[in-house]
Structures are given as structure tokens and as C-alpha cells.
Write a protein that holds these residues in place. Structure first.
Motif, PDB file in Angstrom:
ATOM      1  N   ARG A  29       0.833  -1.210   0.000  1.00 18.80           N
ATOM      2  CA  ARG A  29       0.000   0.000   0.000  1.00 18.80           C
ATOM      3  C   ARG A  29       0.862   1.253   0.000  1.00 18.80           C
ATOM      4  O   ARG A  29       0.534   2.251  -0.666  1.00 18.80           O
ATOM      5  N   LEU A  30       1.966   1.230   0.724  1.00 19.22           N
ATOM      6  CA  LEU A  30       2.881   2.382   0.731  1.00 19.22           C
ATOM      7  C   LEU A  30       3.505   2.577  -0.641  1.00 19.22           C
ATOM      8  O   LEU A  30       3.586   3.705  -1.143  1.00 19.22           O
ATOM      9  N   LEU A  31       3.939   1.490  -1.260  1.00 19.56           N
ATOM     10  CA  LEU A  31       4.530   1.601  -2.597  1.00 19.56           C
ATOM     11  C   LEU A  31       3.519   2.163  -3.586  1.00 19.56           C
ATOM     12  O   LEU A  31       3.854   3.041  -4.390  1.00 19.56           O
ATOM     13  N   TRP A  32       2.273   1.682  -3.530  1.00 20.19           N
ATOM     14  CA  TRP A  32       1.250   2.193  -4.447  1.00 20.19           C
ATOM     15  C   TRP A  32       0.989   3.680  -4.217  1.00 20.19           C
ATOM     16  O   TRP A  32       0.751   4.431  -5.155  1.00 20.19           O
ATOM     17  N   GLU A  87       3.756  11.679   6.978  1.00 20.20           N
ATOM     18  CA  GLU A  87       2.416  12.069   7.394  1.00 20.20           C
ATOM     19  C   GLU A  87       1.397  11.813   6.287  1.00 20.20           C
ATOM     20  O   GLU A  87       0.300  11.292   6.532  1.00 20.20           O
ATOM     21  N   GLU A  88       1.749  12.188   5.061  1.00 18.90           N
ATOM     22  CA  GLU A  88       0.852  11.962   3.924  1.00 18.90           C
ATOM     23  C   GLU A  88       0.641  10.470   3.676  1.00 18.90           C
ATOM     24  O   GLU A  88      -0.482  10.026   3.421  1.00 18.90           O
ATOM     25  N   LEU A  89       1.719   9.695   3.776  1.00 18.70           N
ATOM     26  CA  LEU A  89       1.613   8.254   3.564  1.00 18.70           C
ATOM     27  C   LEU A  89       0.777   7.596   4.647  1.00 18.70           C
ATOM     28  O   LEU A  89      -0.020   6.700   4.369  1.00 18.70           O
ATOM     29  N   SER A  90       0.932   8.054   5.865  1.00 25.30           N
ATOM     30  CA  SER A  90       0.152   7.524   6.975  1.00 25.30           C
ATOM     31  C   SER A  90      -1.340   7.791   6.753  1.00 25.30           C
ATOM     32  O   SER A  90      -2.175   6.898   6.914  1.00 25.30           O
ATOM     33  N   ALA A  91      -1.654   9.010   6.361  1.00 26.36           N
ATOM     34  CA  ALA A  91      -3.058   9.361   6.102  1.00 26.36           C
ATOM     35  C   ALA A  91      -3.620   8.570   4.925  1.00 26.36           C
ATOM     36  O   ALA A  91      -4.761   8.096   4.969  1.00 26.36           O
ATOM     37  N   GLU A  92      -2.824   8.394   3.885  1.00 23.26           N
ATOM     38  CA  GLU A  92      -3.263   7.681   2.673  1.00 23.26           C
ATOM     39  C   GLU A  92      -3.535   6.202   2.957  1.00 23.26           C
ATOM     40  O   GLU A  92      -4.489   5.627   2.432  1.00 23.26           O
ATOM     41  N   THR A  93      -2.690   5.585   3.776  1.00 27.07           N
ATOM     42  CA  THR A  93      -2.781   4.137   3.995  1.00 27.07           C
ATOM     43  C   THR A  93      -3.550   3.748   5.250  1.00 27.07           C
ATOM     44  O   THR A  93      -3.911   2.585   5.412  1.00 27.07           O
ATOM     45  N   GLY A  94      -3.761   4.698   6.159  1.00 31.31           N
ATOM     46  CA  GLY A  94      -4.432   4.376   7.410  1.00 31.31           C
ATOM     47  C   GLY A  94      -3.519   3.743   8.444  1.00 31.31           C
ATOM     48  O   GLY A  94      -3.973   3.327   9.505  1.00 31.31           O
ATOM     49  N   THR A 126       4.138   3.326   9.661  1.00 33.15           N
ATOM     50  CA  THR A 126       4.554   3.826   8.352  1.00 33.15           C
ATOM     51  C   THR A 126       6.062   3.963   8.308  1.00 33.15           C
ATOM     52  O   THR A 126       6.713   3.498   7.369  1.00 33.15           O
ATOM     53  N   SER A 127       6.638   4.572   9.332  1.00 33.06           N
ATOM     54  CA  SER A 127       8.089   4.760   9.384  1.00 33.06           C
ATOM     55  C   SER A 127       8.820   3.424   9.410  1.00 33.06           C
ATOM     56  O   SER A 127       9.842   3.253   8.729  1.00 33.06           O
ATOM     57  N   GLN A 128       8.299   2.470  10.166  1.00 30.15           N
ATOM     58  CA  GLN A 128       8.934   1.148  10.234  1.00 30.15           C
ATOM     59  C   GLN A 128       8.915   0.452   8.885  1.00 30.15           C
ATOM     60  O   GLN A 128       9.926  -0.125   8.450  1.00 30.15           O
ATOM     61  N   GLN A 129       7.796   0.492   8.200  1.00 26.23           N
ATOM     62  CA  GLN A 129       7.689  -0.155   6.896  1.00 26.23           C
ATOM     63  C   GLN A 129       8.540   0.568   5.844  1.00 26.23           C
ATOM     64  O   GLN A 129       9.132  -0.068   4.967  1.00 26.23           O
ATOM     65  N   LEU A 130       8.612   1.895   5.940  1.00 30.18           N
ATOM     66  CA  LEU A 130       9.451   2.650   5.005  1.00 30.18           C
ATOM     67  C   LEU A 130      10.925   2.310   5.202  1.00 30.18           C
ATOM     68  O   LEU A 130      11.687   2.274   4.241  1.00 30.18           O
ATOM     69  N   ARG A 131      11.325   2.024   6.435  1.00 25.82           N
ATOM     70  CA  ARG A 131      12.711   1.619   6.699  1.00 25.82           C
ATOM     71  C   ARG A 131      13.009   0.322   5.966  1.00 25.82           C
ATOM     72  O   ARG A 131      14.048   0.183   5.306  1.00 25.82           O
ATOM     73  N   VAL A 132      12.087  -0.637   6.027  1.00 26.92           N
ATOM     74  CA  VAL A 132      12.261  -1.920   5.329  1.00 26.92           C
ATOM     75  C   VAL A 132      12.358  -1.684   3.819  1.00 26.92           C
ATOM     76  O   VAL A 132      13.232  -2.236   3.140  1.00 26.92           O
ATOM     77  N   LEU A 133      11.479  -0.848   3.297  1.00 28.60           N
ATOM     78  CA  LEU A 133      11.479  -0.551   1.862  1.00 28.60           C
ATOM     79  C   LEU A 133      12.740   0.192   1.436  1.00 28.60           C
ATOM     80  O   LEU A 133      13.266  -0.036   0.344  1.00 28.60           O
ATOM     81  N   ARG A 134      13.238   1.048   2.306  1.00 33.98           N
ATOM     82  CA  ARG A 134      14.470   1.786   2.017  1.00 33.98           C
ATOM     83  C   ARG A 134      15.664   0.825   1.985  1.00 33.98           C
ATOM     84  O   ARG A 134      16.504   0.898   1.083  1.00 33.98           O
ATOM     85  N   GLU A 135      15.736  -0.080   2.962  1.00 32.29           N
ATOM     86  CA  GLU A 135      16.821  -1.053   3.011  1.00 32.29           C
ATOM     87  C   GLU A 135      16.806  -1.973   1.798  1.00 32.29           C
ATOM     88  O   GLU A 135      17.851  -2.422   1.333  1.00 32.29           O
ATOM     89  N   ALA A 136      15.631  -2.247   1.265  1.00 31.02           N
ATOM     90  CA  ALA A 136      15.487  -3.096   0.080  1.00 31.02           C
ATOM     91  C   ALA A 136      15.669  -2.302  -1.211  1.00 31.02           C
ATOM     92  O   ALA A 136      15.540  -2.858  -2.309  1.00 31.02           O
ATOM     93  N   ARG A 137      15.917  -1.021  -1.096  1.00 31.68           N
ATOM     94  CA  ARG A 137      16.090  -0.118  -2.235  1.00 31.68           C
ATOM     95  C   ARG A 137      14.866  -0.087  -3.144  1.00 31.68           C
ATOM     96  O   ARG A 137      14.963  -0.063  -4.363  1.00 31.68           O
ATOM     97  N   LEU A 138      13.713  -0.058  -2.505  1.00 30.00           N
ATOM     98  CA  LEU A 138      12.467   0.127  -3.245  1.00 30.00           C
ATOM     99  C   LEU A 138      11.985   1.561  -3.129  1.00 30.00           C
ATOM    100  O   LEU A 138      11.243   2.038  -3.988  1.00 30.00           O
ATOM    101  N   ALA A 177      10.882  14.296   6.119  1.00 29.41           N
ATOM    102  CA  ALA A 177      11.407  13.287   5.204  1.00 29.41           C
ATOM    103  C   ALA A 177      10.365  13.040   4.121  1.00 29.41           C
ATOM    104  O   ALA A 177       9.185  12.865   4.411  1.00 29.41           O
ATOM    105  N   PHE A 178      10.813  13.040   2.891  1.00 31.24           N
ATOM    106  CA  PHE A 178       9.941  12.812   1.747  1.00 31.24           C
ATOM    107  C   PHE A 178      10.417  11.562   1.018  1.00 31.24           C
ATOM    108  O   PHE A 178      11.600  11.441   0.693  1.00 31.24           O
TER     109      PHE A 178
END
Length: 122
Positions: A36-39, A49-56, A62-74, A84-85
């Protein structure tokens, strides 16, 4: 869209070590919250903040999942002061997301062509 000049043919044999790396990379897509964050990032850069509002999701989740996505270079991050944007890492990520969704539509929702559906009939 993938640029053929920047890659070797995808049809070449897949060695065990590369297969392991790909399997690990693909596992990152295995959480609905990360998808959902990637979409939410397909069309534009967004703040936590925007991602949190968009995904619920909570801002913490949101920050925890973004860390995983960042580490995976997604995703990648751009900092502006205390904010942070996030945006998708490169032009391959939207292609991967589209391919996953189109495959799902094809096999789960009967989105195949009439020719494909005729071939599946007894």
C-alpha cells in the motif's frame, strides 16, 4: 519502463546465488502494508504524514515499513529540514508493481484475453 541497453537479457540462466538474492528481494513485497505504501508513491513523492493518512497506518508503523522498503532499495528518502519525503527508488519499481497487479487481475479476476480464456476451456 525498463531500458534494454542497461540490462542483460532476463532469459539468461538463473544461478543459485542470484536466485537467493531475488527471493529475498521479492519477500519485501510480502506485506500488504508495504504494498500500500509503494502504491501511494507511484505518482509522487510524499511525506510520512501523507503516507500515513493515505494508507491508514500509524506514523510509527509507516516509518517502520518505510525503513524496510528503504533497506530493500524500493524507496528513497529526501530530507528537507525535519521532514522526510519518500519516493520510489527508480523506474523499475512502478513496472514491478504494475506487473504484479496485472498478473493478479489476469489469474484471479479473469482479466485474460478471450484467446487465453478459450485455451483454458475444456
Amino acid at each position: 519502463m525498463a531500458r534494454p541497453s542497461e540490462h542483460r537479457p532476463a532469459t539468461r540462466p538463473l544461478p543459485p546465488e542470484e536466485a537467493q538474492h531475488l527471493a529475498e528481494a521479492i519477500s519485501t513485497f510480502g506485506a500488504a502494508s508495504r504494498l500500500r505504501l509503494l502504491w501511494a508513491l507511484i505518482e509522487e513523492e510524499r511525506s510520512v504524514e501523507e503516507l500515513s493518512a493515505e494508507t491508514g497506518l500509524t506514523q510509527s508503523a509507516t516509518s517502520q515499513q518505510l525503513r524496510v522498503l528503504r533497506e530493500a532499495r524500493l524507496v528513497k528518502v529526501r530530507r528537507d529540514g525535519r521532514h522526510a519525503f519518500y519516493s520510489l527508488y527508480d523506474h523499475h519499481v512502478p513496472d514491478l508493481l504494475a506487473a504484479m497487479r496485472h498478473h493478479y487481475e489476469h489469474v484471479e479476476l479473469g482479466g485474460g484475453s478471450a484467446k487465453d480464456q478459450a485455451a483454458e476451456s475444456p
